[in-house]
Design an enzyme around this catalytic site. Structure first.
Site, PDB file in Angstrom:
ATOM      1  N   ALA A 251       0.840  -1.213   0.000  1.00 38.36           N
ATOM      2  CA  ALA A 251       0.000   0.000   0.000  1.00 38.36           C
ATOM      3  C   ALA A 251       0.863   1.246   0.000  1.00 38.36           C
ATOM      4  O   ALA A 251       0.481   2.278  -0.540  1.00 38.36           O
ATOM      5  CB  ALA A 251      -0.913   0.016   1.224  1.00 38.36           C
ATOM      6  N   GLU A 254       3.275   1.556  -4.187  1.00 36.48           N
ATOM      7  CA  GLU A 254       2.726   1.670  -5.546  1.00 36.48           C
ATOM      8  C   GLU A 254       1.902   2.930  -5.702  1.00 36.48           C
ATOM      9  O   GLU A 254       1.933   3.598  -6.735  1.00 36.48           O
ATOM     10  CB  GLU A 254       1.822   0.469  -5.813  1.00 36.48           C
ATOM     11  CG  GLU A 254       2.593  -0.710  -6.323  1.00 36.48           C
ATOM     12  CD  GLU A 254       1.799  -1.409  -7.396  1.00 36.48           C
ATOM     13  OE1 GLU A 254       1.658  -0.829  -8.484  1.00 36.48           O
ATOM     14  OE2 GLU A 254       1.317  -2.508  -7.123  1.00 36.48           O
ATOM     15  N   SER A 256       2.020   5.833  -3.877  1.00 37.03           N
ATOM     16  CA  SER A 256       2.803   7.078  -3.894  1.00 37.03           C
ATOM     17  C   SER A 256       3.619   7.180  -5.175  1.00 37.03           C
ATOM     18  O   SER A 256       3.810   8.273  -5.719  1.00 37.03           O
ATOM     19  CB  SER A 256       3.744   7.142  -2.688  1.00 37.03           C
ATOM     20  OG  SER A 256       3.021   7.141  -1.500  1.00 37.03           O
ATOM     21  N   CYS A 361      -7.066   6.260   4.318  1.00 38.24           N
ATOM     22  CA  CYS A 361      -5.660   5.862   4.203  1.00 38.24           C
ATOM     23  C   CYS A 361      -4.846   6.227   5.446  1.00 38.24           C
ATOM     24  O   CYS A 361      -4.733   7.405   5.799  1.00 38.24           O
ATOM     25  CB  CYS A 361      -5.054   6.532   2.980  1.00 38.24           C
ATOM     26  SG  CYS A 361      -3.299   6.186   2.819  1.00 38.24           S
ATOM     27  N   GLU A 370       5.615  13.166   1.095  1.00 43.34           N
ATOM     28  CA  GLU A 370       6.448  12.713  -0.030  1.00 43.34           C
ATOM     29  C   GLU A 370       6.184  13.584  -1.258  1.00 43.34           C
ATOM     30  O   GLU A 370       7.115  14.001  -1.956  1.00 43.34           O
ATOM     31  CB  GLU A 370       6.158  11.238  -0.356  1.00 43.34           C
ATOM     32  CG  GLU A 370       6.672  10.275   0.705  1.00 43.34           C
ATOM     33  CD  GLU A 370       6.262   8.819   0.455  1.00 43.34           C
ATOM     34  OE1 GLU A 370       6.857   7.931   1.078  1.00 43.34           O
ATOM     35  OE2 GLU A 370       5.336   8.557  -0.339  1.00 43.34           O
TER      36      GLU A 370
HETATM   37  C1  HEM Z   1      -0.688   8.640  -2.845  1.00 49.22           C
HETATM   38  C2  HEM Z   1      -0.526   7.610  -2.076  1.00 49.22           C
HETATM   39  C3  HEM Z   1      -1.660   6.799  -1.490  1.00 49.22           C
HETATM   40  C4  HEM Z   1      -2.949   6.650  -1.904  1.00 49.22           C
HETATM   41  C5  HEM Z   1      -3.621   7.284  -3.114  1.00 49.22           C
HETATM   42  C6  HEM Z   1      -3.601   5.750  -0.967  1.00 49.22           C
HETATM   43  C7  HEM Z   1      -4.929   5.381  -1.044  1.00 49.22           C
HETATM   44  C8  HEM Z   1      -5.598   4.636  -0.077  1.00 49.22           C
HETATM   45  C9  HEM Z   1      -7.021   4.385  -0.063  1.00 49.22           C
HETATM   46  C10 HEM Z   1      -8.012   4.859  -1.125  1.00 49.22           C
HETATM   47  C11 HEM Z   1      -7.295   3.650   1.040  1.00 49.22           C
HETATM   48  C12 HEM Z   1      -8.688   3.223   1.526  1.00 49.22           C
HETATM   49  C13 HEM Z   1      -9.103   1.845   1.096  1.00 49.22           C
HETATM   50  C14 HEM Z   1     -10.546   1.527   1.430  1.00 49.22           C
HETATM   51  O1  HEM Z   1     -11.247   2.300   2.075  1.00 49.22           O
HETATM   52  O2  HEM Z   1     -10.998   0.449   1.016  1.00 49.22           O
HETATM   53  C15 HEM Z   1      -6.036   3.413   1.718  1.00 49.22           C
HETATM   54  C16 HEM Z   1      -5.881   2.671   2.872  1.00 49.22           C
HETATM   55  C17 HEM Z   1      -4.665   2.439   3.473  1.00 49.22           C
HETATM   56  N1  HEM Z   1      -3.433   2.960   3.119  1.00 49.22           N
HETATM   57 FE1  HEM Z   1      -3.080   4.250   1.622  1.00 49.22          FE
HETATM   58  N2  HEM Z   1      -2.686   5.361  -0.036  1.00 49.22           N
HETATM   59  C18 HEM Z   1      -1.493   5.987  -0.303  1.00 49.22           C
HETATM   60  C19 HEM Z   1      -0.314   5.875   0.412  1.00 49.22           C
HETATM   61  C20 HEM Z   1      -0.136   5.095   1.518  1.00 49.22           C
HETATM   62  C21 HEM Z   1       1.099   4.972   2.249  1.00 49.22           C
HETATM   63  C22 HEM Z   1       2.380   5.717   1.927  1.00 49.22           C
HETATM   64  C23 HEM Z   1       0.869   4.063   3.257  1.00 49.22           C
HETATM   65  C24 HEM Z   1       1.805   3.519   4.285  1.00 49.22           C
HETATM   66  C25 HEM Z   1       3.091   3.634   4.322  1.00 49.22           C
HETATM   67  C26 HEM Z   1      -0.524   3.647   3.158  1.00 49.22           C
HETATM   68  C27 HEM Z   1      -1.139   2.764   4.015  1.00 49.22           C
HETATM   69  C28 HEM Z   1      -2.492   2.488   4.006  1.00 49.22           C
HETATM   70  C29 HEM Z   1      -3.122   1.626   4.997  1.00 49.22           C
HETATM   71  C30 HEM Z   1      -2.438   0.881   6.137  1.00 49.22           C
HETATM   72  C31 HEM Z   1      -4.498   1.572   4.643  1.00 49.22           C
HETATM   73  C32 HEM Z   1      -5.588   0.761   5.329  1.00 49.22           C
HETATM   74  C33 HEM Z   1      -6.356   1.593   6.297  1.00 49.22           C
HETATM   75  C34 HEM Z   1      -7.511   0.850   6.927  1.00 49.22           C
HETATM   76  O3  HEM Z   1      -8.046  -0.085   6.353  1.00 49.22           O
HETATM   77  O4  HEM Z   1      -7.890   1.255   8.027  1.00 49.22           O
HETATM   78  N3  HEM Z   1      -1.098   4.291   2.095  1.00 49.22           N
HETATM   79  N4  HEM Z   1      -5.020   4.045   1.027  1.00 49.22           N
END
Ligand code: HEM
Length: 409
Positions: A251, A254, A256, A361, A370
């Site tokens: 997560a 890809e 970022s 997220c 970043e």
């Molecule tokens: C531009 C970069 C990013 C985008 C567009 C993005 C997008 C998302 C989205 C849309 C979700 C929600 C999924 C859902 O509701 O079904 C999510 C969840 C999550 N993301 Fe990101 N993400 C990004 C970067 C990151 C980074 C850098 C990390 C960690 C180092 C991260 C860790 C997580 C985690 C742990 C969740 C799960 C949260 C949960 O279920 O409570 N993400 N992300």
């Protein structure tokens, strides 16, 4: 968008994620506009629904009592009893409370203000280093030389993955997340399963090393927090530990990576916006938000109705599966004036690229940092940066992904 041929009502009515029009990847937004207008709660051939309006996505994200993220029912027929099934039904993002509440709390330690502030100097250092290389060479392929390197490095630091193993992570991530595509070939299924197995074996070694050398990790706070939770026995099982690590590594990079690649592409396609940013560097925060809105790195999230319900005036039965089309909601004119215009000073930009509600997220603040550092430094340092070829897009639907982007200074 005025010069584009509009998608007809009939084309919107027959739209299907499992059978996409050939020009979809190049410009999905034409289809989203037609779906929002003609059929915003669109039923597809397999009985699932495609949501394209901002308000409908917001409702589904917010109402986690009705809208489940748990994928056991959906993935059983697709994955059977496979490693891909195990992974995608154990990770935090595909769980409901109370499991979600318990596991999500463990992530918090990694994303406190203090923890992120500690990572910032490393992000500056890395970006400077990549830009020095660009200055020396005069040209680069943005994805492999810049946008891929930074996020994987940062998330690996957070999990204590040694530098030489980072390329493994990219390859595993691509096939594991590729398993979520609407259409999955037998080859992609096999590759995904092998990647989950290999990734687990790799992480077992990493966890064992960290347990044997508890002070060895430089700033792998998240791994330590997860290990402590697993040792506690109440908070996390070993399998849960491994799958949260896999999920976070996937997560956290890809997404970022694609934010950075798209940002470079959108900005360089509009030299006037680069000039504006250089003249007014304080626009960097709204520029990052606009990049995220304009080309959402994750295009689709999914939910399943726990009870019969209603969305956008349409009655949906218990068990209804919905596709939350983030890229469509982010261009909804009811929420964003002149939505197809890319404007780095856009205000009230409440895009849904990080989702909303309990699963919002966990890494959004890190991703934003970043973006601010990467774009801020890149455009400040290289006023003559320009595209030297077209952006090559991958065929993936769930992720909006640039595969190759050549630039020169
Ligand atoms: C531009 C970069 C990013 C985008 C567009 C993005 C997008 C998302 C989205 C849309 C979700 C929600 C999924 C859902 O509701 O079904 C999510 C969840 C999550 N993301 Fe990101 N993400 C990004 C970067 C990151 C980074 C850098 C990390 C960690 C180092 C991260 C860790 C997580 C985690 C742990 C969740 C799960 C949260 C949960 O279920 O409570 N993400 N992300």
């Amino acid at each position: 968008m005025d010069d584009k041929i509009a998608v007809t009502e009939a084309e919107a009515e027959s739209f299907d994620l499992a059978n996409l029009p050939s020009d979809y990847i190049a410009d999905p937004y034409r289809y989203f506009a037609a779906l929002r207008g003609y059929d915003p709660v669109h039923r597809m051939a397999d009985g699932s629904y495609l949501l394209t309006r901002y308000d409908d996505l917001s409702t589904a994200y917010r109402d986690s009592k009705v809208w489940s993220s748990d994928k056991k029912v959906d993935f059983k027929p697709k994955f059977g009893d496979s490693p891909l099934y195990e992974h995608h039904t154990t990770s935090v993002v595909f769980s409901d409370p109370p499991d979600h509440t318990r596991i999500r709390a463990l992530f918090q330690a990694a994303f406190t203000r203090k923890a992120l502030a500690a990572l910032e100097p490393r992000i500056h250092e890395l970006v400077d280093h990549y830009l020095d290389e660009l200055a020396d060479r005069g040209e680069m392929e943005v994805v492999s030389d810049f946008s891929f390197k930074l996020p994987v490095e940062i998330v690996s630091v957070m999990l204590g993955v040694p530098t030489e193993d980072r390329i493994l992570i990219r390859d595993w991530a691509l096939v594991i997340l590729g398993g979520l595509e609407p259409v999955l070939s037998p080859e992609a299924f096999d590759a995904g399963n092998k990647a989950v197995d290999d990734f687990k074996a790799y992480l077992r070694g990493l966890v064992a090393h960290r347990k044997a050398h508890p002070t060895d990790g430089r700033s792998g706070e998240i791994l330590t927090a997860l290990i402590e939770a697993e040792e506690d026995g109440q908070k996390l099982t070993e399998l849960e530990l491994l799958h949260q690590c896999i999920f976070m590594l996937n997560a956290g990079h890809e997404t970022s990576t694609n934010m950075i690649s798209h940002g470079v592409h959108e900005m360089l396609s509009r030299p006037e916006e680069v000039a504006r940013l250089r003249a007014e560097p304080a626009l960097i925060n709204s520029a990052v938000e606009e990049i995220l809105r304009y080309q959402a790195p994750i295009q689709i999230n999914n939910r399943r109705a726990k009870t019969a319900t209603e969305l956008g005036g349409v009655a949906l039965p218990e068990g209804a599966q919905v596709h939350l089309m983030i890229g469509a909601a982010n261009r909804d004119p009811a929420q964003f004036p002149d939505p197809d215009r890319f404007d780095i000073s856009r205000r009230n930009n409440r895009h849904l690229s990080f989702g909303l509600g309990i699963h919002v997220c966990a890494g959004n603040a890190l991703a934003r940092i970043e973006g601010v550092i990467a774009f801020g430094k890149l455009f400040e340092r290289f006023p003559g940066l320009h595209l030297t070829g077209p952006a090559k897009l991958s065929e993936r639907v769930r992720f909006r992904e640039i595969w190759e982007l050549p630039v020169a200074v």
